[in-house]
Design a protein around this motif. Structure first.
Motif, PDB file in Angstrom:
ATOM      1  N   LYS A 249       0.836  -1.213   0.000  1.00 60.31           N
ATOM      2  CA  LYS A 249       0.000   0.000   0.000  1.00 60.31           C
ATOM      3  C   LYS A 249       0.866   1.256   0.000  1.00 60.31           C
ATOM      4  N   ASN A 250       1.876   1.221   0.840  1.00 61.63           N
ATOM      5  CA  ASN A 250       2.799   2.347   0.984  1.00 61.63           C
ATOM      6  C   ASN A 250       3.476   2.638  -0.375  1.00 61.63           C
ATOM      7  N   LEU A 251       3.984   1.591  -1.020  1.00 62.04           N
ATOM      8  CA  LEU A 251       4.684   1.789  -2.293  1.00 62.04           C
ATOM      9  C   LEU A 251       3.718   2.307  -3.368  1.00 62.04           C
ATOM     10  N   THR A 252       2.520   1.723  -3.419  1.00 60.22           N
ATOM     11  CA  THR A 252       1.549   2.125  -4.441  1.00 60.22           C
ATOM     12  C   THR A 252       1.199   3.605  -4.303  1.00 60.22           C
ATOM     13  N   SER A 253       0.871   4.023  -3.059  1.00 59.88           N
ATOM     14  CA  SER A 253       0.483   5.429  -2.933  1.00 59.88           C
ATOM     15  C   SER A 253       1.678   6.343  -3.177  1.00 59.88           C
ATOM     16  N   SER A 254       2.878   5.913  -2.782  1.00 56.72           N
ATOM     17  CA  SER A 254       4.064   6.747  -3.026  1.00 56.72           C
ATOM     18  C   SER A 254       4.305   6.928  -4.530  1.00 56.72           C
ATOM     19  N   LEU A 255       4.075   5.862  -5.294  1.00 54.63           N
ATOM     20  CA  LEU A 255       4.300   5.962  -6.749  1.00 54.63           C
ATOM     21  C   LEU A 255       3.276   6.896  -7.390  1.00 54.63           C
ATOM     22  N   ILE A 256       2.031   6.820  -6.917  1.00 58.62           N
ATOM     23  CA  ILE A 256       0.992   7.704  -7.478  1.00 58.62           C
ATOM     24  C   ILE A 256       1.325   9.167  -7.162  1.00 58.62           C
ATOM     25  N   ILE A 257       1.703   9.405  -5.910  1.00 60.91           N
ATOM     26  CA  ILE A 257       2.056  10.780  -5.518  1.00 60.91           C
ATOM     27  C   ILE A 257       3.240  11.269  -6.349  1.00 60.91           C
ATOM     28  N   HIS A 258       4.227  10.398  -6.536  1.00 66.16           N
ATOM     29  CA  HIS A 258       5.413  10.762  -7.333  1.00 66.16           C
ATOM     30  C   HIS A 258       4.998  11.187  -8.753  1.00 66.16           C
ATOM     31  N   LEU A 259       4.117  10.397  -9.370  1.00 67.24           N
ATOM     32  CA  LEU A 259       3.683  10.716 -10.741  1.00 67.24           C
ATOM     33  C   LEU A 259       2.994  12.078 -10.785  1.00 67.24           C
ATOM     34  N   ILE A 260       2.089  12.304  -9.829  1.00 67.82           N
ATOM     35  CA  ILE A 260       1.330  13.562  -9.832  1.00 67.82           C
ATOM     36  C   ILE A 260       2.275  14.752  -9.589  1.00 67.82           C
ATOM     37  N   GLU A 261       3.198  14.564  -8.654  1.00 69.98           N
ATOM     38  CA  GLU A 261       4.175  15.638  -8.395  1.00 69.98           C
ATOM     39  C   GLU A 261       5.004  15.964  -9.631  1.00 69.98           C
ATOM     40  N   LYS A 262       5.226  14.944 -10.468  1.00 74.97           N
ATOM     41  CA  LYS A 262       6.039  15.174 -11.672  1.00 74.97           C
ATOM     42  C   LYS A 262       5.195  15.664 -12.856  1.00 74.97           C
ATOM     43  N   CYS A 264       2.156  14.400 -14.001  1.00 72.83           N
ATOM     44  CA  CYS A 264       1.313  13.426 -14.683  1.00 72.83           C
ATOM     45  C   CYS A 264      -0.148  13.653 -14.258  1.00 72.83           C
ATOM     46  N   SER A 265      -1.102  13.433 -15.179  1.00 75.53           N
ATOM     47  CA  SER A 265      -2.498  13.670 -14.801  1.00 75.53           C
ATOM     48  C   SER A 265      -2.953  12.620 -13.784  1.00 75.53           C
ATOM     49  N   GLU A 266      -3.953  12.999 -12.974  1.00 80.59           N
ATOM     50  CA  GLU A 266      -4.446  12.052 -11.970  1.00 80.59           C
ATOM     51  C   GLU A 266      -5.016  10.814 -12.633  1.00 80.59           C
ATOM     52  N   TYR A 267      -5.581  10.997 -13.815  1.00 82.94           N
ATOM     53  CA  TYR A 267      -6.169   9.861 -14.541  1.00 82.94           C
ATOM     54  C   TYR A 267      -5.100   8.820 -14.871  1.00 82.94           C
ATOM     55  N   ILE A 268      -3.993   9.288 -15.453  1.00 79.28           N
ATOM     56  CA  ILE A 268      -2.917   8.355 -15.829  1.00 79.28           C
ATOM     57  C   ILE A 268      -2.288   7.748 -14.574  1.00 79.28           C
ATOM     58  N   ALA A 269      -2.078   8.599 -13.565  1.00 83.61           N
ATOM     59  CA  ALA A 269      -1.452   8.104 -12.339  1.00 83.61           C
ATOM     60  C   ALA A 269      -2.343   7.033 -11.703  1.00 83.61           C
ATOM     61  N   GLY A 270      -3.652   7.297 -11.698  1.00 84.95           N
ATOM     62  CA  GLY A 270      -4.593   6.359 -11.085  1.00 84.95           C
ATOM     63  C   GLY A 270      -4.644   5.024 -11.809  1.00 84.95           C
ATOM     64  N   ALA A 372       5.200   1.453 -30.257  1.00 86.45           N
ATOM     65  CA  ALA A 372       4.336   2.627 -30.447  1.00 86.45           C
ATOM     66  C   ALA A 372       3.413   2.793 -29.237  1.00 86.45           C
ATOM     67  N   GLY A 373       2.799   1.698 -28.781  1.00 87.16           N
ATOM     68  CA  GLY A 373       1.882   1.750 -27.638  1.00 87.16           C
ATOM     69  C   GLY A 373       2.601   2.156 -26.360  1.00 87.16           C
ATOM     70  N   MET A 374       3.837   1.680 -26.199  1.00 85.72           N
ATOM     71  CA  MET A 374       4.591   1.980 -24.978  1.00 85.72           C
ATOM     72  C   MET A 374       4.919   3.464 -24.865  1.00 85.72           C
ATOM     73  N   LEU A 375       4.951   4.158 -25.991  1.00 82.79           N
ATOM     74  CA  LEU A 375       5.325   5.578 -25.955  1.00 82.79           C
ATOM     75  C   LEU A 375       4.347   6.411 -25.121  1.00 82.79           C
ATOM     76  N   TYR A 376       3.083   6.011 -25.106  1.00 84.26           N
ATOM     77  CA  TYR A 376       2.116   6.769 -24.294  1.00 84.26           C
ATOM     78  C   TYR A 376       2.478   6.706 -22.815  1.00 84.26           C
ATOM     79  N   GLY A 377       3.002   5.539 -22.411  1.00 87.45           N
ATOM     80  CA  GLY A 377       3.376   5.387 -21.005  1.00 87.45           C
ATOM     81  C   GLY A 377       4.699   6.052 -20.694  1.00 87.45           C
ATOM     82  N   SER A 378       5.413   6.493 -21.732  1.00 87.61           N
ATOM     83  CA  SER A 378       6.756   7.025 -21.513  1.00 87.61           C
ATOM     84  C   SER A 378       6.732   8.527 -21.241  1.00 87.61           C
ATOM     85  N   LEU A 379       5.556   9.120 -21.315  1.00 87.12           N
ATOM     86  CA  LEU A 379       5.381  10.563 -21.133  1.00 87.12           C
ATOM     87  C   LEU A 379       6.180  11.383 -22.149  1.00 87.12           C
ATOM     88  N   LEU A 380       6.637  10.729 -23.220  1.00 83.23           N
ATOM     89  CA  LEU A 380       7.346  11.422 -24.305  1.00 83.23           C
ATOM     90  C   LEU A 380       6.372  12.228 -25.144  1.00 83.23           C
TER      91      LEU A 380
END
Ligand code: C5P
Ligand code: C5P
Ligand code: ZN
Length: 465
Positions: A249-262, A264-270, A372-380
């Protein structure tokens, strides 16, 4: 809304006819869903004492149909065929069955099972292996155990919309839980929960990438330690599956917070949380235990010219063939990493209505779509345009892979329809189709400019621009 009664009736009709016949050739697609579909059909026929062989092909191009049409008596096409009904009827007459989930034109052919014919969405409610499973279940109720492979296929085709398997897929998951081959949980949806040490679990993640941690084991290790997560027990590196519930739980929420802080939209982070599927009969330490990793292992075989290895694993081999598959998995992941790096170095090009890259011979045509599909996850890239990838198929031909996002589909984009139309207009050897969100085709090399022009026009029309 789909009409379940009518679909079931169609599956029954196909089943009755299959049971009357023998000497089958199962023709399946080379990706994870195609191999699962091919193996489900093979198991169902084997259990009825029928003889069969599997033929795996990259795509059902017209010359492919010509090449295989005299190889057997009765054909079962799984995970493709719906886009080629006219050709199949012309070449194979009535000695074939099509069990598919790709977009199809209206078809009166009796032995054709496709969710779209009955109001279901084959893009997200059921995969090719899911359709094969529904027929297998009609063939014999004992085949409920094959639901596990159908879920591997659905996950391989990325059918978890909003992180969940819905519609017919959800029913298949229930079957799997009933006969205790599957367990569904809400959990972190990252690759390598069983197979990767924690630092690499984060630093290697491509869907999504974690900015600041990507490809950086040291930063990832610091991130974990800051959160109080030990990297090792005694001398062994821990994996996500070794963590306690609290730590998970700790790791999951930390990763979501990290994405949002950087940024990333809440939708993608979620989206990093959602349904995950455990194959309960598999060894807890094997990648086959997790549906997503199982699917990747199958792509490592089928998309690299070794479909028999993938089929062997689906049919139950856990010895030599499985070991071979594990080797192929390493090579596949290496090629994906190299491919992504290549695109990052070259940069993506941008047209009015889409992003694109032309890999030429630098990325194999069989995996260029995955990259090509992976690029969406790469935030490029943003999520606002589809991504088109080109790769060399042969001296004369170019392979095209197209990928989009849920959001673009909601706005009306249908890549499969666009590619089919363009191929029809281009003529010559151009052939293709697929789903709204993921499609592909091949074109002649000299048609690339014209292809891009048409693509810009057609995307704009679909998106009402
Ligand atoms: O032929 P088939 O339907 O099995 O293949 C669909 C392909 O589209 C798969 O390779 C799958 O990974 C890809 N896909 C994707 N992104 C999505 C949905 C599907 O790359 N959102
Ligand atoms: O090859 P790729 O992974 O890009 O394929 C994406 C989707 O497009 C798959 O569902 C595949 O079956 C479909 N496709 C097709 N005709 C082609 C190439 C791909 O229908 N020539
Ligand atoms: Zn499929």
């Amino acid at each position: 809304m789909g009409n379940w009664e009518k679909l079931k009736e169609r599956n029954k009709l196909i089943t009755e006819e299959i049971l009357k016949r023998d000497e089958f050739v199962i023709v399946n697609h080379h990706d994870a869903d195609g191999l699962c579909a091919g193996a489900i059909m093979a198991k169902a026929l084997e259990r009825k004492g029928k003889t069969f062989e599997n033929i795996t092909v990259k795509q059902l191009y017209s010359e492919t149909i010509q090449e295989i049409k005299d190889k057997g008596k009765n054909y079962v096409f799984v995970d493709f065929g719906s886009g080629q009904m006219d050709l199949l009827e012309e070449k194979i007459k009535e000695n074939f069955f099509v069990i598919d989930h790709h977009q199809t034109v209206k078809s009166d052919y009796e032995f054709h099972a496709n969710p779209f014919l009955f109001g279901f969405d084959g893009g997200k409610e059921v995969s090719g292996s899911g359709m094969a499973y529904l027929v297998a279940k009609e063939i014999d109720e004992k085949n409920l155990d094959l639901s596990a492979l159908a879920v591997v296929g659905a996950v391989g085709d990325m059918q978890e919309y909003n992180g969940k398997l819905e519609g017919l897929n959800a029913g298949i998951v229930e079957d799997g839980e009933k006969v205790k081959v599957l367990k569904k949980e809400n959990d972190l949806r990252l690759y390598g929960k069983i197979s990767r040490p924690l630092t690499q679990f984060i630093s290697f993640s491509t869907n999504p990438v974690f900015p600041g941690l990507v490809a950086d084991d040291k930063a990832s290790a610091e991130f974990l330690m800051e959160k109080g997560i030990e990297l090792k027990t005694k001398e062994k590196w821990r994996t996500y599956s070794d963590l306690t519930q609290e730590e998970k739980k700790n790791l999951t929420s930390s990763l979501i917070i990290h994405l949002i802080e950087k940024g990333c939209s809440e939708y993608i982070a979620g989206k990093i949380i959602g349904e995950t599927f455990t194959l309960l009969k598999e060894n807890p330490k094997s990648p086959l235990r997790d549906a997503k990793e199982f699917a990747t292992l199958l792509n490592s075989c089928g998309r690299h010219g070794m479909p028999k290895v993938g089929l062997g694993v689906c049919m139950g081999d856990r010895e030599e063939i499985y070991q071979k598959a594990m080797e192929l998995l390493l090579e596949h992941r290496k090629q994906l990493r190299e491919g992504i790096t290549w695109v990052q170095q070259q940069g993506l090009q941008e047209e009015k209505e889409f992003y694109f890259f032309d890999a030429g011979e630098n990325i194999k045509e069989e995996i260029v779509g995955i990259i090509a599909g992976m690029l969406y996850g790469s935030l490029l890239v943003g999520q606002n345009k589809p991504i088109i990838a080109f790769a060399k198929q042969s001296e004369e031909l170019i392979k095209v892979s197209a990928r989009a996002t849920d959001n673009l589909i909601r706005q009306g984009l249908n890549l499969g329809k666009i590619l089919k139309e363009i191929c029809f207009e281009l003529g010559k050897n151009a052939e293709g189709g697929g789903h709204k969100i993921a499609a592909g085709c091949r074109i002649n090399s000299e048609q690339q400019k014209e292809f891009m022009k048409k693509l810009n026009e057609k995307i704009a029309i679909q998106l009402n621009k």
